[in-house]
Design a protein around this motif. Sequence first.
Motif, PDB file in Angstrom:
ATOM      1  N   SER A  11       0.844  -1.201   0.000  1.00  0.00           N
ATOM      2  CA  SER A  11       0.000   0.000   0.000  1.00  0.00           C
ATOM      3  C   SER A  11       0.879   1.252   0.000  1.00  0.00           C
ATOM      4  N   GLU A  66      -7.101   6.467   0.403  1.00  0.00           N
ATOM      5  CA  GLU A  66      -6.106   5.492  -0.056  1.00  0.00           C
ATOM      6  C   GLU A  66      -6.174   5.226  -1.565  1.00  0.00           C
ATOM      7  N   ALA A  73     -13.508  -6.656   4.558  1.00  0.00           N
ATOM      8  CA  ALA A  73     -13.780  -5.320   4.026  1.00  0.00           C
ATOM      9  C   ALA A  73     -12.730  -4.318   4.503  1.00  0.00           C
ATOM     10  N   GLY A  74     -12.606  -4.128   5.794  1.00  0.00           N
ATOM     11  CA  GLY A  74     -11.558  -3.277   6.364  1.00  0.00           C
ATOM     12  C   GLY A  74     -11.361  -1.973   5.631  1.00  0.00           C
ATOM     13  N   GLY A  75     -10.110  -1.598   5.527  1.00  0.00           N
ATOM     14  CA  GLY A  75      -9.761  -0.371   4.821  1.00  0.00           C
ATOM     15  C   GLY A  75     -10.336   0.839   5.532  1.00  0.00           C
ATOM     16  N   ASP A  89      -4.568   0.268   8.807  1.00  0.00           N
ATOM     17  CA  ASP A  89      -5.515  -0.695   8.252  1.00  0.00           C
ATOM     18  C   ASP A  89      -5.610  -0.567   6.727  1.00  0.00           C
ATOM     19  N   SER A 111      -6.198  -1.148   2.868  1.00  0.00           N
ATOM     20  CA  SER A 111      -7.231  -1.963   2.229  1.00  0.00           C
ATOM     21  C   SER A 111      -6.600  -3.157   1.514  1.00  0.00           C
ATOM     22  N   LYS A 150      -8.285  -5.140  -0.402  1.00  0.00           N
ATOM     23  CA  LYS A 150      -8.871  -5.157  -1.743  1.00  0.00           C
ATOM     24  C   LYS A 150      -8.038  -4.309  -2.699  1.00  0.00           C
ATOM     25  N   THR A 182     -15.130  -8.019  -1.187  1.00  0.00           N
ATOM     26  CA  THR A 182     -14.990  -7.875   0.261  1.00  0.00           C
ATOM     27  C   THR A 182     -16.197  -8.502   0.950  1.00  0.00           C
ATOM     28  N   SER A 233     -18.026  -8.616   4.916  1.00  0.00           N
ATOM     29  CA  SER A 233     -18.036  -8.054   6.276  1.00  0.00           C
ATOM     30  C   SER A 233     -18.591  -9.093   7.240  1.00  0.00           C
ATOM     31  N   GLY A 279      -9.498  -4.956   8.832  1.00  0.00           N
ATOM     32  CA  GLY A 279      -9.183  -5.876   7.738  1.00  0.00           C
ATOM     33  C   GLY A 279      -8.865  -7.260   8.267  1.00  0.00           C
TER      34      GLY A 279
END
Length: 531
Positions: free
Chosen positions: A29, A147, A328-330, A336, A338, A340, A353, A355, A383
């Motif tokens: 990331s 992000e 899902a997170g992000g 955290d 993402s 994805k 994603t 949840s 995440g």
Amino acid sequence: MSRPPVYLKQNVVAEPLHNQWYAWWFLASPMTAPLFVANLHVKIMESFVANPAIHVAALKSPALRGGPYLNCGVERVGEVKALLERTLQEESLAMRYAAAMRELDALLASAEGYSLEELYPRVPDLLRGYVELTYDLRNRASARFFEPLLYRSPFHRESSQSVSLRLVHGDARPYVFSTPRLDDSREGDLQVRLPFRHEAWDTLFAMRRTPAPLEAVRDALGIAPQDGDTFATFFTPEPPRPAPRYDGDGVRVRYFGHACVLIESRHVSVLTDPVVSYDFPTDLPRFTFADLPERIDYVLLTHGHADHLMFEPLLQLRHRIGTVVVPAGGGGALVDPSLKLMLQHAGFRDVVTLSELESLPVPGGELVGLPFLGEHGDLDVRGKLAHLVRLEGKALLMAADSNALEPRLYEHVQPHVGSIDMMWLGMESEGGPLSWMYGPLLPAPLSRKMDQSRRLNGSNAARAIDIVQRLKPRQVRIYAMGREPWLGHVMVMGYHEQSPQLVESRKLLAHCREHGVDADMPYGQAESFLR
Ligand SMILES: [Fe+2]
Ligand SMILES: [Fe+2]
């Protein structure tokens, strides 16, 4: 005259790298990578260059193997110095990002509960437009990153990406988080500078099973003429052993080591947290890349920790994976990133994603996301997800490193999951201190006492028994313990008979068996059927 098509050998290692360092999730990331470059890689290399003997001496002690010590002989100090200088030059933006983050943190610390509007113009110039400033309900200010925009900014540096290819004949590999890959071309190592998302990687890795002309993949990867001979050693006319898709009744469950489990029905194949051994003659039986089916319909990831989201096997399997299911997170919190986004930007086309308590239908069943409590040093990381896999009327819970800090959670969860045929749970009950993984993100170091108290630990026996008593699985498997030798490059466990993690695991096994629950802690390889 064109030569006959060839296969990629099963013992070719392919390590994705970022500035020559093993590419794990925080390096994927652009929100977090600059902080790891500036606050970890550069610091370790500077320390080694200043006094390599300290690193060599420290690594003689097994207890320090997972520490910030660069694992090279003193004779390679010149190469490390060259990499350090190159990094400082090519990653000057990362260095400025790290400095800007320190400034931003000081700015946020100055907020006293009044409107944050006036702070926007004072955000460091480099970060302006990439953050929203917010308070929590106790008036503590923090920054949320946009992000997806960072992935489209100069902070996302695909030019730092490469993949190191070489042949291996055993499991031993150096620990990667404190040591970069230097140029080992004399030992047959070939570093290919091509972004992870490039389709040529699919062309190469598809050749593990489908032969193709050597020249075509060589050209697709842009292998230089002087590297042609080394590259040719990675191929063979020998086909791999067949790996037919499961075609029986019910569900076949194959343990590939650590948290990697292949769950197959006649209709669908599901692989969790891929960490896969290469294939070579060995005394320790295991399933390898050669045993994976031609098509993996779903890959399920439980969380981003480097032993669960590992780009190395994922990149090699990308061409045969249907859908990757991630928590899902992000949400733009620094801690955290993402999952994805990082997978999409690594060339995975179908990433979905899930949840908590959300369900995804699959042929002959469904995947359900379940809460994953703890194991992240009390940081607010979203995440992470346990997965319930329902296939052919059977239910498997893949709970990964869940730590049952609050057993009542499982009372609340139970009515939603119903009966569970097989529960897989990690019991790395000690865990490293928070700073071991998250240190480079912290604006200021934690006190040692705080750091040691906030650990990345999974369930111990008492907590695992709490889960078993509430969910009442018919079978229990302890996994994700880092015991297999093909994990040595990302985990330094050094277990012995009295290691607390193994003592706790044996207590859970004994409890289960006393209560008529089939329980095991597989090592290396295991297979079972649910019918
Ligand atoms: Fe973990
Ligand atoms: Fe783990």
